[in-house]
Design a protein around this motif. Structure first.
Motif, PDB file in Angstrom:
ATOM      1  N   SER A  21       0.897  -1.167  -0.027  1.00 58.18           N
ATOM      2  CA  SER A  21      -0.190  -0.108   0.016  1.00 58.18           C
ATOM      3  C   SER A  21       0.744   1.318   0.183  1.00 58.18           C
ATOM      4  N   ALA A  22       0.144   2.277  -0.476  1.00 60.70           N
ATOM      5  CA  ALA A  22       0.937   3.689  -0.196  1.00 60.70           C
ATOM      6  C   ALA A  22       0.059   4.630   0.597  1.00 60.70           C
ATOM      7  N   PRO A  23       0.453   4.687   1.716  1.00 64.41           N
ATOM      8  CA  PRO A  23      -0.386   5.400   2.628  1.00 64.41           C
ATOM      9  C   PRO A  23      -0.621   7.044   2.374  1.00 64.41           C
ATOM     10  N   LEU A  29      -1.620  -0.548  -3.811  1.00 61.51           N
ATOM     11  CA  LEU A  29      -1.082  -0.713  -4.907  1.00 61.51           C
ATOM     12  C   LEU A  29      -1.226  -2.355  -5.550  1.00 61.51           C
ATOM     13  N   ASP A  30      -0.987  -3.317  -4.660  1.00 62.23           N
ATOM     14  CA  ASP A  30      -1.198  -4.560  -5.258  1.00 62.23           C
ATOM     15  C   ASP A  30      -1.304  -5.581  -4.211  1.00 62.23           C
ATOM     16  N   VAL A  31      -1.792  -6.810  -4.418  1.00 59.69           N
ATOM     17  CA  VAL A  31      -1.872  -7.784  -3.379  1.00 59.69           C
ATOM     18  C   VAL A  31      -0.949  -9.024  -4.256  1.00 59.69           C
ATOM     19  N   GLU A 235      -7.363 -14.720  -7.152  1.00 60.29           N
ATOM     20  CA  GLU A 235      -7.326 -13.495  -8.144  1.00 60.29           C
ATOM     21  C   GLU A 235      -8.806 -13.117  -8.057  1.00 60.29           C
ATOM     22  N   GLN A 236      -9.677 -13.564  -7.700  1.00 55.50           N
ATOM     23  CA  GLN A 236     -11.063 -12.895  -7.310  1.00 55.50           C
ATOM     24  C   GLN A 236     -10.896 -12.176  -5.977  1.00 55.50           C
ATOM     25  N   PHE A 237     -10.180 -12.560  -5.127  1.00 51.30           N
ATOM     26  CA  PHE A 237      -9.728 -12.045  -3.575  1.00 51.30           C
ATOM     27  C   PHE A 237      -8.899 -10.777  -3.933  1.00 51.30           C
ATOM     28  N   ARG A 238      -8.037 -11.018  -4.806  1.00 50.57           N
ATOM     29  CA  ARG A 238      -7.103  -9.589  -5.154  1.00 50.57           C
ATOM     30  C   ARG A 238      -7.959  -8.555  -5.758  1.00 50.57           C
ATOM     31  N   LEU A 239      -8.617  -9.031  -6.820  1.00 54.20           N
ATOM     32  CA  LEU A 239      -9.612  -8.157  -7.583  1.00 54.20           C
ATOM     33  C   LEU A 239     -10.400  -7.340  -6.770  1.00 54.20           C
ATOM     34  N   HIS A 240     -11.242  -8.015  -5.917  1.00 46.34           N
ATOM     35  CA  HIS A 240     -12.307  -7.169  -5.115  1.00 46.34           C
ATOM     36  C   HIS A 240     -11.642  -6.339  -4.105  1.00 46.34           C
TER      37      HIS A 240
END
Length: 250
Positions: A21-23, A29-31, A235-240
């Motif tokens: 993350s970018a606080p 930013l990504d998982v 991938e579904q977890f990441r997308l949500h």
């Protein structure tokens, strides 16, 4: 600034996902599916050298892979160990000291210390009057436990003080000397951790960066996970998660 923290997609060992993350931007930013050094280095490589050269601070817990990857790929980075993870480590050490003291105490002292775990590790100002009174009774029953607790409180006050890095280092070394003179084995183990991560812990005082934003992110991710009754597919977890934290979706 980057924050690196993990969250469990499924209960049990081996299911931790890395949340980047970018606080300052208020975004994720990504998982990443894995929290390994190789996975994080590959992610940095995908961002490119110019992007990596802009990162000045990387805040994380004491997971070696995070710091090693950041050191390898972020040429201007300053490592910061998150203060809340340091305090968790100290509270764990205090709990070990409490168990040791309790196991060796007489029956009356054991009875007085029964159930005092949460009073010891919670911030004192967050205890209500009844809990504070119970804490005082427990500390009065064991001078040794009282000394351990005071060392914990002094360390917490050290983190909270308004000071510069140089003075913070002097105060930290003085605190370490007190612990080493005390003979409390559990706290000495914590001192070993402090020495291993001393520079990154002290870097907190150069800007007071922490993973506070990342911890808030984790709470929101847990709510997303709970509402969905869990995600079997990563991938579904990441997308949500990414959609939930996309500024354009707010």
């Amino acid at each position: 600034m980057l924050c690196l923290d993990e969250i469990a997609q499924h209960k049990g060992h081996g299911h931790y996902r890395l949340v980047i993350s970018a606080p300052e931007l208020g975004i994720i930013l990504d998982v990443l599916k894995e929290r390994t050094k190789a996975a994080l280095e590959d992610w940095f490589d995908q961002r490119g050298r110019d992007w990596c050269a802009q990162v000045e601070v990387c805040c994380a817990d004491m997971w070696d892979a995070y710091h090693e990857a950041a050191e390898a790929k972020l040429p201007k980075v300053r490592h910061v160990v998150d203060r809340f993870h340091v305090m968790k480590n100290l509270n764990d050490a205090l709990s070990k000291a409490r168990r040791s003291i309790q196991n060796q105490a007489d029956e009356a002292t054991q009875a007085a210390l029964k159930g005092c775990r949460w009073w010891l590790v919670k911030n004192r100002e967050n205890l209500d009057e009844e809990d504070q009174a119970s804490l005082e009774l427990a500390l009065a029953a064991s001078p040794e436990l009282k000394a351990c607790y005071q060392l914990k409180e002094d360390f917490r006050n050290w983190f909270n003080q308004e000071t510069d890095r140089q003075c913070a280092e002097q105060d930290l070394l003085a605190w370490i000397e007190r612990v080493e003179a005390s003979g409390f084995r559990a706290l000495k183990a914590f001192v070993k951790t402090l020495r291993n991560w001393q520079e990154a812990i002290l870097n907190y005082f150069d800007g007071r960066h922490s993973n506070g934003f990342a911890e808030g992110v984790n709470l929101k991710i847990k709510m997303i996970h709970r509402r969905a009754f869990g995600y079997r597919n990563f991938e579904q977890f990441r997308l949500h998660i990414l959609v939930a934290f996309d500024p354009l979706s707010r």
